[in-house]
Scaffold this motif. Structure first.
Motif, PDB file in Angstrom:
ATOM      1  N   ARG A  15       0.854  -1.070   0.112  1.00 57.98           N
ATOM      2  CA  ARG A  15      -0.289  -0.386   0.103  1.00 57.98           C
ATOM      3  C   ARG A  15       0.937   1.097   0.436  1.00 57.98           C
ATOM      4  N   LEU A  16       1.579   1.568   1.219  1.00 58.61           N
ATOM      5  CA  LEU A  16       2.648   2.913   0.864  1.00 58.61           C
ATOM      6  C   LEU A  16       3.125   2.847  -1.007  1.00 58.61           C
ATOM      7  N   ALA A  17       3.904   1.328  -1.597  1.00 55.80           N
ATOM      8  CA  ALA A  17       4.749   1.453  -2.134  1.00 55.80           C
ATOM      9  C   ALA A  17       3.574   2.156  -3.506  1.00 55.80           C
ATOM     10  N   GLY A  18       2.582   1.925  -3.011  1.00 55.82           N
ATOM     11  CA  GLY A  18       1.401   2.515  -4.381  1.00 55.82           C
ATOM     12  C   GLY A  18       1.147   3.641  -4.109  1.00 55.82           C
ATOM     13  N   VAL A  19       1.687   4.363  -2.667  1.00 51.95           N
ATOM     14  CA  VAL A  19       1.201   5.719  -2.512  1.00 51.95           C
ATOM     15  C   VAL A  19       2.247   6.551  -3.375  1.00 51.95           C
ATOM     16  N   GLU A  20       3.218   5.825  -2.938  1.00 52.08           N
ATOM     17  CA  GLU A  20       5.050   6.340  -3.693  1.00 52.08           C
ATOM     18  C   GLU A  20       4.778   5.900  -5.103  1.00 52.08           C
ATOM     19  N   LEU A  21       4.678   5.278  -5.665  1.00 54.39           N
ATOM     20  CA  LEU A  21       3.646   5.097  -7.126  1.00 54.39           C
ATOM     21  C   LEU A  21       3.127   6.804  -7.911  1.00 54.39           C
ATOM     22  N   ALA A  22       2.030   6.609  -6.839  1.00 50.55           N
ATOM     23  CA  ALA A  22       1.408   7.914  -7.677  1.00 50.55           C
ATOM     24  C   ALA A  22       1.969   9.078  -7.334  1.00 50.55           C
ATOM     25  N   LEU A  23       2.809   8.964  -6.474  1.00 46.68           N
ATOM     26  CA  LEU A  23       3.902  10.298  -6.501  1.00 46.68           C
ATOM     27  C   LEU A  23       4.269  10.858  -7.244  1.00 46.68           C
ATOM     28  N   LEU A  24       4.841   9.708  -7.557  1.00 48.98           N
ATOM     29  CA  LEU A  24       6.068   9.724  -8.582  1.00 48.98           C
ATOM     30  C   LEU A  24       5.490   9.513 -10.394  1.00 48.98           C
ATOM     31  N   TRP A  25       4.767   9.276  -9.651  1.00 48.42           N
ATOM     32  CA  TRP A  25       4.042   8.900 -11.868  1.00 48.42           C
ATOM     33  C   TRP A  25       3.142  10.704 -12.144  1.00 48.42           C
ATOM     34  N   ALA A  26       2.463  10.935 -10.709  1.00 49.86           N
ATOM     35  CA  ALA A  26       2.550  12.759 -11.430  1.00 49.86           C
ATOM     36  C   ALA A  26       3.481  13.814 -11.211  1.00 49.86           C
ATOM     37  N   THR A  27       5.009  13.132 -10.658  1.00 52.60           N
ATOM     38  CA  THR A  27       5.976  14.051 -10.784  1.00 52.60           C
ATOM     39  C   THR A  27       6.614  13.552 -12.104  1.00 52.60           C
ATOM     40  N   ILE A  28       6.735  12.650 -12.429  1.00 54.42           N
ATOM     41  CA  ILE A  28       7.167  12.102 -13.704  1.00 54.42           C
ATOM     42  C   ILE A  28       6.195  12.964 -14.959  1.00 54.42           C
ATOM     43  N   LEU A  29       4.920  13.342 -15.113  1.00 54.84           N
ATOM     44  CA  LEU A  29       4.146  13.704 -16.209  1.00 54.84           C
ATOM     45  C   LEU A  29       4.221  15.302 -15.560  1.00 54.84           C
TER      46      LEU A  29
END
Length: 68
Positions: A15-29
């Motif tokens: 779950r924490l990894a999913g939150v981190e991925l969401a933040l990473l995805w938004a930053t990359i976008l």
């Protein structure tokens, strides 16, 4: 990107990894959009990274839903 690997694989905290991925995805976008404004090629070169992060997000979500 390294943080996700550590959280997901070493920490086994999906779950924490999913939150981190969401933040990473938004930053990359946001970076892709900013780079497109400066130079088209720069934005295009980041699209594979965004695609990989999207794929990792889908895998992370599958683990999250299949392993409650």
């Amino acid at each position: 990107n390294l943080a996700w690997s550590v959280i997901f694989f070493a920490g086994r905290r999906v779950r924490l990894a999913g939150v981190e991925l969401a933040l990473l995805w938004a930053t990359i976008l946001a970076t892709v959009v900013a780079f497109f404004r400066v130079r088209l090629l720069a934005g295009l070169l980041l699209l594979p990274y965004l695609a990989w992060t999207s794929f990792a997000t889908a895998l992370n979500y599958a683990f999250w839903t299949l392993n409650p």
